[in-house]
Design a protein around this motif. Structure first.
Motif, PDB file in Angstrom:
ATOM      1  N   PRO A  13     -50.301  37.158  21.365  1.00 12.48           N
ATOM      2  CA  PRO A  13     -49.908  37.645  20.033  1.00 12.48           C
ATOM      3  C   PRO A  13     -50.984  37.398  18.970  1.00 12.48           C
ATOM      4  CG  PRO A  13     -48.092  36.478  21.072  1.00 12.48           C
ATOM      5  CD  PRO A  13     -49.274  36.267  21.949  1.00 12.48           C
ATOM      6  N   ILE A  16     -53.451  40.156  18.008  1.00 11.00           N
ATOM      7  CA  ILE A  16     -52.987  41.350  17.303  1.00 11.00           C
ATOM      8  C   ILE A  16     -52.926  41.084  15.811  1.00 11.00           C
ATOM      9  CG2 ILE A  16     -51.009  42.885  16.938  1.00 11.00           C
ATOM     10  CD1 ILE A  16     -50.431  42.704  19.907  1.00 11.00           C
ATOM     11  N   PHE A  18     -51.561  42.931  12.469  1.00 16.29           N
ATOM     12  CA  PHE A  18     -50.683  44.048  12.100  1.00 16.29           C
ATOM     13  C   PHE A  18     -51.329  44.851  10.978  1.00 16.29           C
ATOM     14  CE2 PHE A  18     -47.093  45.545   9.335  1.00 16.29           C
ATOM     15  CZ  PHE A  18     -46.739  46.613  10.136  1.00 16.29           C
ATOM     16  N   ILE A  40     -42.071  39.868  13.811  1.00 19.92           N
ATOM     17  CA  ILE A  40     -43.380  39.823  14.468  1.00 19.92           C
ATOM     18  C   ILE A  40     -43.986  38.420  14.340  1.00 19.92           C
ATOM     19  CG2 ILE A  40     -43.770  42.295  14.147  1.00 19.92           C
ATOM     20  CD1 ILE A  40     -45.876  41.600  12.017  1.00 19.92           C
ATOM     21  N   VAL A  45     -47.369  36.950  16.083  1.00 18.20           N
ATOM     22  CA  VAL A  45     -48.385  37.672  15.302  1.00 18.20           C
ATOM     23  C   VAL A  45     -48.547  36.951  13.978  1.00 18.20           C
ATOM     24  CG1 VAL A  45     -48.978  39.862  14.190  1.00 18.20           C
ATOM     25  CG2 VAL A  45     -47.824  39.855  16.424  1.00 18.20           C
ATOM     26  N   THR A 243     -47.884  49.301  14.127  1.00 20.08           N
ATOM     27  CA  THR A 243     -46.693  49.633  14.886  1.00 20.08           C
ATOM     28  C   THR A 243     -45.484  49.293  14.026  1.00 20.08           C
ATOM     29  OG1 THR A 243     -45.411  49.244  16.903  1.00 20.08           O
ATOM     30  CG2 THR A 243     -46.628  47.372  16.009  1.00 20.08           C
ATOM     31  N   LEU A 249     -44.333  46.563  20.408  1.00 20.47           N
ATOM     32  CA  LEU A 249     -45.073  45.305  20.375  1.00 20.47           C
ATOM     33  C   LEU A 249     -44.804  44.498  21.637  1.00 20.47           C
ATOM     34  CD1 LEU A 249     -46.885  43.369  18.781  1.00 20.47           C
ATOM     35  CD2 LEU A 249     -44.816  42.441  17.717  1.00 20.47           C
TER      36      LEU A 249
END
Length: 254
Positions: A13, A16, A18, A40, A45, A243, A249
């Motif tokens: 995670p 990534i 966002f 998330i 994330v 996303t 995800l």
């Protein structure tokens, strides 16, 4: 070529970031977006990519305000896109850079901007002039970024070069923590800098891991395979992607 793609291990995670550019295109309220950010964050994330040039930026700022009211224990790293100089400016200005960062901190409600995606935004057809201007401004760029780090205004300073020639010269300055570049199965023009960047202690942040959607579709690798291919080097720290679906995800994280 697709058969040669490595099967990705579990994507972490933390790899990534966002991307918030298209948040405003989704029919979702600020409170619903705050719920999404909580989800998330629970997935692991921890970073958001934004720009005050995006139409989504006012929405993001409102969402972050609501998130702080509801869950002050949740925080994200902020990766921001910042041009200095921009098209209408004649030269690099350290005071203008600092002022832009202060506006970002106030808008995002953050005591620091963790990662700056810095751009020298000029006519790309005048590359020789852009490079000459970079060299002329190099002492000011080096001094101002060092001061911004000492003051806690920023943590890291990345270059979004627009060209390999600019990337080469920018990395020679020694003030950048790495590069922000397009990288996917189709775009690999900066790969020759991966090893030198890693050897110097730098990192890459990847934009457009799915080639703006062109690398997705019937008969093509899965999004997870595409993301794994975009992240397949030790110099690459994370990929910026948008996303609005927790299921997507989940699929990416495997």
């Amino acid at each position: 070529m697709w058969a040669n793609l490595p099967t990705p291990d579990m994507i972490k995670p933390a790899q990534i970031v966002f991307g918030t550019m298209r948040m405003h295109e989704i029919e979702r309220s600020s409170d619903e977006w705050a719920d999404f950010l909580m989800e998330i964050h629970a997935c692991g994330v921890r970073a958001l990519h934004s720009s005050d040039e995006y139409d989504s930026f006012p929405l993001l700022c409102d969402v972050l305000t609501r998130l702080r009211e509801r869950r002050p224990d949740i925080g994200f790293r902020h990766v921001v896109k910042l041009a200095e100089p921009s098209f209408d400016d004649t030269r690099f200005d350290a005071e203008r850079l600092a002022a832009k960062l202060e506006r970002y901190k106030a808008a995002l409600g953050s005591a620091t901007i963790h990662d700056v995606q810095w751009m020298w935004r000029k006519d790309l057809k005048a590359e020789a002039q852009r490079l000459a201007d970079l060299h002329a401004a190099a002492p000011d760029i080096i001094a101002s970024t060092a001061q911004l780090k000492r003051s806690g205004a920023i943590e890291r300073f990345f270059c979004f070069p627009y060209s390999t020639a600019f990337a080469d010269e920018a990395m020679k300055l020694g003030c950048f923590d790495g590069l922000v570049v397009y990288r996917n199965t189709n775009e690999r023009e900066y790969d020759y800098l991966l090893e030198p960047c890693l050897a110097a202690g730098g990192k890459f942040l990847v934009i457009r891991p799915f080639a703006a959607g062109q690398a997705l579709g019937a008969g093509l690798p899965t999004p997870r395979e595409q993301l794994g291919a975009a992240l397949d080097h030790a110099a690459i720290e994370s990929a910026i992607l948008s996303t609005s679906s927790l299921r997507h995800l989940d699929d990416l994280l495997g």
